[in-house]
Design a protein around this motif. Structure first.
Motif, mmCIF file in Angstrom:
data_model
loop_
_atom_site.group_PDB
_atom_site.id
_atom_site.type_symbol
_atom_site.label_atom_id
_atom_site.label_comp_id
_atom_site.label_asym_id
_atom_site.label_seq_id
_atom_site.Cartn_x
_atom_site.Cartn_y
_atom_site.Cartn_z
ATOM 1 N N THR A 97 1.033 -1.135 0.708
ATOM 2 C CA THR A 97 -0.165 0.193 0.133
ATOM 3 C C THR A 97 0.991 1.017 0.272
ATOM 4 O O THR A 97 0.225 2.205 -0.784
ATOM 5 N N GLN A 98 1.928 1.048 0.569
ATOM 6 C CA GLN A 98 2.899 2.453 0.276
ATOM 7 C C GLN A 98 3.496 2.107 -0.837
ATOM 8 O O GLN A 98 3.298 4.022 -1.223
ATOM 9 N N PHE A 99 3.784 1.453 -0.980
ATOM 10 C CA PHE A 99 4.267 1.705 -2.850
ATOM 11 C C PHE A 99 3.319 2.217 -3.361
ATOM 12 O O PHE A 99 3.429 2.614 -4.618
ATOM 13 N N CYS A 100 1.947 1.673 -3.482
ATOM 14 C CA CYS A 100 1.125 2.401 -4.632
ATOM 15 C C CYS A 100 0.776 3.936 -4.014
ATOM 16 O O CYS A 100 0.160 4.716 -4.865
ATOM 17 N N ARG A 101 0.666 3.868 -2.802
ATOM 18 C CA ARG A 101 0.844 5.372 -2.430
ATOM 19 C C ARG A 101 1.522 6.192 -2.944
ATOM 20 O O ARG A 101 1.333 7.361 -3.954
ATOM 21 N N GLN A 102 3.508 5.843 -2.677
ATOM 22 C CA GLN A 102 3.687 6.506 -3.512
ATOM 23 C C GLN A 102 3.602 6.520 -5.255
ATOM 24 O O GLN A 102 3.716 7.988 -6.106
ATOM 25 N N VAL A 103 3.465 5.547 -6.412
ATOM 26 C CA VAL A 103 2.947 6.129 -7.281
ATOM 27 C C VAL A 103 1.841 6.396 -7.546
ATOM 28 O O VAL A 103 1.914 7.391 -8.907
ATOM 29 N N ALA A 108 4.071 10.837 -12.803
ATOM 30 C CA ALA A 108 2.683 11.729 -13.580
ATOM 31 C C ALA A 108 2.149 11.595 -14.185
ATOM 32 O O ALA A 108 1.370 11.830 -14.492
ATOM 33 N N ALA A 109 2.196 10.401 -15.224
ATOM 34 C CA ALA A 109 1.588 9.598 -15.722
ATOM 35 C C ALA A 109 -0.246 9.134 -15.141
ATOM 36 O O ALA A 109 -1.050 9.334 -15.260
ATOM 37 N N VAL A 110 -0.019 8.954 -13.575
ATOM 38 C CA VAL A 110 -1.078 8.521 -12.422
ATOM 39 C C VAL A 110 -2.051 9.870 -12.346
ATOM 40 O O VAL A 110 -2.789 9.985 -12.591
ATOM 41 N N GLN A 111 -0.899 10.895 -12.037
ATOM 42 C CA GLN A 111 -1.551 12.565 -11.918
ATOM 43 C C GLN A 111 -2.513 12.917 -13.333
ATOM 44 O O GLN A 111 -3.423 13.412 -12.947
ATOM 45 N N ALA A 112 -1.880 12.304 -14.644
ATOM 46 C CA ALA A 112 -2.959 12.912 -15.365
ATOM 47 C C ALA A 112 -3.484 11.815 -16.051
ATOM 48 O O ALA A 112 -4.810 12.239 -17.070
ATOM 49 N N ASN A 113 -4.350 10.821 -15.084
ATOM 50 C CA ASN A 113 -5.121 10.487 -15.243
ATOM 51 C C ASN A 113 -6.301 9.599 -13.995
ATOM 52 O O ASN A 113 -5.612 9.028 -12.948
ATOM 53 N N PRO A 114 -7.407 10.161 -14.410
ATOM 54 C CA PRO A 114 -7.811 10.563 -12.723
ATOM 55 C C PRO A 114 -8.594 8.890 -12.801
ATOM 56 O O PRO A 114 -8.660 8.686 -11.051
#
Length: 143
Positions: A97-103, A108-114
């Motif tokens: 879960t810590q890794f998932c939070r980090q991703v 940037a790709a996740v930040q651009a994908n709601p």
């Protein structure tokens, strides 16, 4: 949780661990597939997580078979090994879960994908559900 086990704690908790380790492994694939332009460092890390989680899943399955074959005559040594395995699974889920939070926060790709952000939050929530179950069961064994 499948409560038909009654007081058969080892099977109950191993059933949960088996299910959730498989889920977490599948979640690594979901994240890679959902975010097509995910940075290679995260793709590689997710592939490593998939391998690790699959290995843990297989280990849990072996313990399930051992407990089933014991016909409810579980030795103290096997019981303690089950508790150690569950503790390991819990710690592994915390790290995942810590890794998932980090991703979610650093990619940037996740930040651009709601949609990806919502899915990752759901993945985290599911792992935290297992963490809560494992903590409760481990705590009950200390009483």
């Amino acid at each position: 949780m499948q409560f038909y086990y009654g007081s058969q704690m080892p099977l109950r908790v191993l059933d949960e661990a088996e299910f959730w380790k498989e889920q977490e492994s599948e979640h690594t694939v979901v994240m890679r597939e959902l975010v097509q332009d995910l940075e290679s460092e995260y793709v590689d890390a997710l592939k490593r997580w998939e391998d690790v989680l699959n290995t843990t899943h297989q280990h849990v399955k072996r313990f399930v078979e051992s407990v089933i074959r014991s016909n409810n005559q579980i030795s103290p040594a096997l019981y303690n090994q089950v508790l150690e395995l569950v503790t390991f699974c819990l710690q592994e889920s915390v790290a995942f879960t810590q890794f998932c939070r980090q991703v979610k926060s650093e990619s940037a790709a996740v930040q651009a994908n709601p949609t990806a952000k919502v899915v990752i939050d759901h993945i985290i929530d599911e792992s935290e559900y297992f963490i809560g179950i494992a903590q409760t069961i481990l705590y009950e064994q200390q009483i």
